[in-house]
Enzyme design. Structure first.
Site, PDB file in Angstrom:
ATOM      1  N   ASP A 138      28.127  15.094  60.539  1.00  0.00           N
ATOM      2  CA  ASP A 138      26.815  15.224  61.164  1.00  0.00           C
ATOM      3  C   ASP A 138      26.675  14.152  62.245  1.00  0.00           C
ATOM      4  O   ASP A 138      26.875  12.961  61.968  1.00  0.00           O
ATOM      5  CB  ASP A 138      25.728  15.081  60.103  1.00  0.00           C
ATOM      6  CG  ASP A 138      24.337  15.166  60.688  1.00  0.00           C
ATOM      7  OD1 ASP A 138      23.826  14.129  61.155  1.00  0.00           O
ATOM      8  OD2 ASP A 138      23.768  16.265  60.687  1.00  0.00           O
ATOM      9  N   ASP A 161      26.675  17.142  73.486  1.00  0.00           N
ATOM     10  CA  ASP A 161      26.827  18.553  73.863  1.00  0.00           C
ATOM     11  C   ASP A 161      26.402  19.401  72.673  1.00  0.00           C
ATOM     12  O   ASP A 161      27.228  19.874  71.903  1.00  0.00           O
ATOM     13  CB  ASP A 161      28.287  18.826  74.240  1.00  0.00           C
ATOM     14  CG  ASP A 161      28.547  20.289  74.565  1.00  0.00           C
ATOM     15  OD1 ASP A 161      27.569  21.021  74.826  1.00  0.00           O
ATOM     16  OD2 ASP A 161      29.723  20.695  74.555  1.00  0.00           O
ATOM     17  N   PRO A 168      20.899  23.177  62.968  1.00  0.00           N
ATOM     18  CA  PRO A 168      21.647  21.931  62.788  1.00  0.00           C
ATOM     19  C   PRO A 168      21.485  20.934  63.929  1.00  0.00           C
ATOM     20  O   PRO A 168      21.644  19.738  63.735  1.00  0.00           O
ATOM     21  CB  PRO A 168      23.102  22.405  62.683  1.00  0.00           C
ATOM     22  CG  PRO A 168      23.036  23.842  62.323  1.00  0.00           C
ATOM     23  CD  PRO A 168      21.765  24.365  62.925  1.00  0.00           C
TER      24      PRO A 168
END
Length: 287
Positions: A138, A161, A168
């Protein structure tokens, strides 16, 4: 009748693609992923109903999100990429001869694997470069832990990006994430992020601008137009503590570009300098 993929990014407006062939479709651990073939754009990838990248126009987005901060910095040796699982940003970063090490943090290993298979030109072998450290994690957890670690890494340029701020990727548009990026930058560092299409997503632009306040001394945006990111100019956010980095003359950028000695398909020094000029409606919104 030909099958169509209808993008679901906006409820009142959108675009569709003729699906010549579905190459891959799956519900990954994090999101719905589909890759299909389209006569106009080649291979196309969408996540959760939103177009992410195509073979035909990817170079515009990847070149602008990469080369503007790297040439503005002028000597970026260590670069962090958050997201970017298709490898396009990584490919462009590695073209800069001064780059010594790149850490790339992608939440979804399936995106990396599928893009290696179906979009091989995006990464063009970049994942095999010895300068690359690929981390499946993450992005927010990584950056916050890194920023708070006593021996955390520091970077010259950070590029986020991500997808749009839903699912998410939503946490990649928070003050917590931006502060972590700031604390992970070397002095004179730059954060550049994907920030939506300003005409359609002006609230996204305003939110990022407000969240950058108090974190970066210099906060602004630059723009580019990517055909498959419909609705006008795409806005890329810019955060740094050195305002001079986005005010280089075209001669300075031209000298750095020439020294780097590689060719581009969209980016050039003139576009670099011009991209920081924002439409008036965006300037008014930022007031």
């Amino acid at each position: 009748m030909a099958k169509r993929f209808i993008e679901t990014l906006y409820s009142t407006y959108g675009q569709s693609f003729i699906v010549d062939e579905v190459l891959f479709e799956s519900k990954t651990e994090h999101q719905h992923l589909i890759i299909f073939k389209n006569e106009q754009f080649g291979h196309v990838m969408a996540l959760d109903g939103v177009i992410q990248t195509t073979e035909k126009d990817e170079f515009i987005y990847h070149e602008m999100l990469t080369h503007v901060p790297l040439f503005a910095h002028g000597n970026a040796k260590r670069v962090l990429i958050i997201g970017g699982g298709d490898g396009g940003i990584l490919r462009e970063v590695l073209r800069h001869p001064e780059v010594e090490q790149v850490t790339m943090v992608e939440i979804d290993a399936a995106v990396v694997d599928m893009c290696k298979q179906y979009f091989p030109k995006h990464s063009d072998g970049a994942f095999d470069d010895p300068r690359v450290n690929l981390v499946i994690a993450d992005g927010v957890d990584f950056i916050v832990h890194n920023a708070n670690a006593e021996n955390g890494d520091r970077f010259d340029v950070i590029i986020s990006d991500s997808t749009d701020p839903e699912g998410p990727a939503e946490v990649l548009f928070t003050s917590r994430f931006y502060q972590g990026c700031k604390n992970s930058l070397n002095e004179g560092g730059i954060l550049a992020t994907q920030n939506g299409v300003s005409f359609m997503q002006i609230d996204e632009v305003k939110t990022t601008y407000n969240r950058f306040k108090g974190i970066f001394d210099d906060r602004w945006f630059y723009v580019t137009a990517v055909p498959t990111y419909i609705g006008g100019n795409m806005t890329l956010s810019w955060g740094s503590d050195d305002a001079t980095l986005r005010q280089h003359s075209v001669e300075t950028i031209r000298e750095r570009f020439s020294k780097a000695n590689f060719s581009t398909r969209y980016y050039n020094p003139e576009l670099h300098v011009a991209s920081f000029a924002l439409p008036q409606y965006v300037i008014e919104a930022l007031k």
